[in-house]
Motif scaffolding. Structure first.
Motif, short mmCIF file in Angstrom:
data_model
loop_
_atom_site.label_atom_id
_atom_site.label_comp_id
_atom_site.label_asym_id
_atom_site.label_seq_id
_atom_site.Cartn_x
_atom_site.Cartn_y
_atom_site.Cartn_z
N GLU A 1 -6.61 -1.52 -3.93
CA GLU A 1 -7.00 -0.13 -3.68
C GLU A 1 -6.69 0.72 -4.89
O GLU A 1 -5.55 0.76 -5.37
CB GLU A 1 -6.24 0.42 -2.46
CG GLU A 1 -6.52 1.90 -2.20
CD GLU A 1 -5.95 2.40 -0.89
OE1 GLU A 1 -4.95 1.81 -0.39
OE2 GLU A 1 -6.48 3.40 -0.37
N HIS B 1 -6.04 10.85 3.86
CA HIS B 1 -7.42 10.79 4.35
C HIS B 1 -7.93 12.22 4.29
O HIS B 1 -7.91 12.96 5.26
CB HIS B 1 -7.48 10.21 5.76
CG HIS B 1 -7.07 8.76 5.80
ND1 HIS B 1 -6.85 8.05 6.95
CD2 HIS B 1 -6.86 7.87 4.80
CE1 HIS B 1 -6.51 6.80 6.66
NE2 HIS B 1 -6.50 6.68 5.36
N GLU C 1 -11.25 0.45 -1.77
CA GLU C 1 -10.16 -0.39 -1.27
C GLU C 1 -10.61 -1.50 -0.32
O GLU C 1 -10.12 -1.59 0.80
CB GLU C 1 -9.12 0.48 -0.57
CG GLU C 1 -9.69 1.38 0.53
CD GLU C 1 -8.60 2.04 1.35
OE1 GLU C 1 -7.75 1.31 1.88
OE2 GLU C 1 -8.61 3.27 1.47
N HIS D 1 -12.08 6.26 1.22
CA HIS D 1 -12.06 7.59 1.83
C HIS D 1 -11.71 8.62 0.77
O HIS D 1 -11.21 8.26 -0.31
CB HIS D 1 -11.03 7.64 2.97
CG HIS D 1 -9.68 7.13 2.55
ND1 HIS D 1 -8.76 7.93 1.89
CD2 HIS D 1 -9.11 5.90 2.63
CE1 HIS D 1 -7.68 7.20 1.61
NE2 HIS D 1 -7.86 5.97 2.03
N ASP E 1 0.89 -1.17 0.00
CA ASP E 1 0.00 0.00 0.00
C ASP E 1 0.92 1.22 0.00
O ASP E 1 1.55 1.53 1.01
CB ASP E 1 -0.88 -0.06 1.26
CG ASP E 1 -1.88 1.10 1.32
OD1 ASP E 1 -1.69 2.11 0.63
OD2 ASP E 1 -2.85 0.96 2.10
N ASP F 1 -2.95 6.88 -3.33
CA ASP F 1 -3.09 5.88 -2.27
C ASP F 1 -3.53 4.59 -2.94
O ASP F 1 -4.71 4.40 -3.23
CB ASP F 1 -4.13 6.37 -1.25
CG ASP F 1 -4.33 5.39 -0.11
OD1 ASP F 1 -3.53 4.45 0.02
OD2 ASP F 1 -5.30 5.59 0.66
N1 GLY Z 1 -2.88 3.91 3.00
C1 GLY Z 1 -3.86 4.22 3.94
C2 GLY Z 1 -5.19 3.90 3.50
O1 GLY Z 1 -5.35 3.12 2.58
O2 GLY Z 1 -6.16 4.42 3.95
#
Ligand code: GLY
Ligand code: MN
Ligand code: MN
Length: 495
Positions: free
Chosen positions: A451, A403, A427, A396, A299, A311
């Motif tokens: 994700e 975030h 994700e 998110h 990740d 992300d």
């Molecule tokens: N890498 C942090 C998340 O996926 O929220």
């Protein structure tokens, strides 16, 4: 104090006058050709939106200062996201003030002036002197670059004289001096005893909510961050051996190199989980190693040079192909993610997208035979036992922060609906802990997350990270192709 206000340190030498005078003279000009940034018209519109939200009130948004790491060394500064969004200024110690002017606001950016050759700090201050930290923009140059009036931060206090507490809103938690100048407000409750946001907290919420819709400049930044991230994943896949072990930190480092060469760095600490480490959601210790036949979950996201972050998570079979069981779990996670992506469109409730993803995961857990009862029983809001293996939500918001928009009021975010030009992650994952006695032994130690970063379009969503494979077959083909291409060293791109 490790450092005086001037930036000098206690152990700095007491220079003789002769040396001081010598250092003060003989420096030529250091001209810079400064033009208005592409972002300036966008930050002006963002400031107008904040102005419209708080008519007649003074709005104060600081960025904060470098934080001490130890003694006289500092963590690398990272600008406050709201401040950066409103100004484009990435340097420390700035404060943006919107001064009400009767019809709207005058925006003024207060900044520490550069410490060039006209000051002793030039050579005496390790923190501010340009001999130590390089050429900084002057106040005038900053104003040209950012398209906003800029004043010396020394004027901030005087310019705020006479501003009533009830007529100013402060983004708290960034600048101790600004916070101290305007006392924190008492928390209040409404008639039913429900806590109300203070006026300052309301400013934080409104900024967060205004950042939900990304403008075209921001969308380009996010795509840039994702594109660099895609290259970083390719770099990692190219050095991932099929057989022999490789350290998680080696992979972390390879991605980190790409993040720093093409971007500002990482948007968050990379999670590189080989084998059962993949089941630890925030595995950033990264002190394990790969083993043949296992999976590796990574990740990782690059923060680009304007601080927008990707992300992205991929879970790869180290040996090159998934075992039948790994593939079965992978396919469940992929089906969940696809269902989530299919559900994303303007007006879709955040909670409905969540439920869509979770239902597919719960059904998959049912097929795997691990649920203690039926799928419906597991999904019942008074049960939710499926969460033992799903652990987190479907995604998110994403933007300047990984975030993003986190101070938004719930009704505008996780209890609201997504809108066009929101950018969010999708994700889902399944995680079977190595010591989970409620699942068959062969599932234990498997962790899979996929994700991606999507933009909400007029009638659905666009996957910004489509440059990476998602299905099990695509992953295997892509991994083989990367290995075939062989290792490559990240090099700077011309901009
Ligand atoms: N890498 C942090 C998340 O996926 O929220
Ligand atoms: Mn995420
Ligand atoms: Mn992530």
């Amino acid at each position: 104090m490790a450092e005086k206000k001037s930036g000098e340190r206690p152990h700095d030498p007491k220079f003789p006058e002769k040396f001081l005078n010598f250092m003060r003279s003989g420096w030529g000009p250091s001209e810079l050709d400064v033009a208005e940034s592409e972002q300036a018209p966008f930050t002006a519109r963002r400031r107008e939106a904040v102005s419209a939200a708080f008519p007649g009130e003074t709005v104060v948004v600081p960025t904060g200062a470098e934080k001490v790491r130890a003694n006289d060394t500092f963590f690398r500064f990272r600008a406050g996201s709201d401040f950066a969004w409103l100004t484009g200024d990435l340097d420390p110690e700035g404060v943006l003030v919107l001064h009400p002017n009767g019809s709207g606001h005058d925006a003024v950016l207060y900044r520490r002036p550069r410490k060039g050759t006209d000051s002793d700090e030039f050579f005496r201050s390790a923190k501010y002197g340009e001999l130590w930290i390089g050429r900084k923009l002057s106040l005038e140059e900053t104003s040209v670059r950012l398209g906003v009036e800029v004043r010396d931060v020394e004027r901030l206090d005087g310019d705020l004289t006479g501003v009533e507490r009830g007529k100013v809103r402060v983004l708290r938690g960034f600048d101790g001096a600004v916070d101290a100048r305007f006392a924190a407000e008492e928390a209040t409750e409404d008639a039913e005893g429900k806590p109300q946001l203070t006026r300052d907290a309301e400013l934080a919420a409104v900024l967060s909510e205004l950042r939900l819709v990304k403008d075209s400049w921001e969308l380009a930044q996010l795509q840039n961050a994702v594109d660099i991230t895609v290259r970083g994943f390719e770099d990692v896949a190219r050095v991932l051996p099929t057989g022999g072990p490789i350290a998680e930190r080696t992979l972390e480092g390879v991605f980190g190199l790409r993040s720093r060469v093409e971007g500002n760095g990482l948007g968050y600490d990379s999670i590189v989980g080989a084998g059962s480490h993949a089941t630890t959601l925030h595995w950033i210790t990264n002190d394990g190693r790969t083993a043949p036949g296992e999976l590796i979950l990574m990740d990782m996201g690059v923060e680009n040079n304007h601080l927008y972050t990707a992300d992205v998570t991929r879970t790869l079979p180290v040996s090159g192909t998934f075992t039948p069981l790994q593939r079965q779990v992978y396919d469940i996670v992929h089906a969940s993610q696809q269902a989530g992506m299919d559900a994303v469109k303007p007006g879709a409730a955040f909670q409905d997208i969540h439920q869509t993803c979770m239902r597919v995961l719960a059904e998959g857990l049912g097929d795997l035979g691990v649920l203690p009862g039926s799928v419906e029983e597991a999904l019942d809001k008074d049960s939710l036992v499926y969460r033992r293996w799903t652990l987190h939500g479907f995604g998110h918001m994403l933007g300047l922060d990984v975030h993003d928009c986190a101070a938004s009021r719930p009704e505008h975010y996780y209890r609201g609906a997504v809108q066009e030009d929101y950018v969010l992650t999708v994700e889902p994952g399944l995680y079977f802990q190595a010591n989970d006695e409620l699942v068959p032994e062969e599932l234990r130690g498997i962790g899979i997350r996929i994700e991606d970063d999507v933009r909400v379009t007029a009638d659905g969503c666009e996957n910004l990270s489509a440059g990476l494979p998602r299905t099990a077959d695509e992953v295997e083909t892509w991994l083989a192709a990367q290995r075939e291409a062989g290792p490559r060293l990240a090099t700077p791109v011309e901009s």
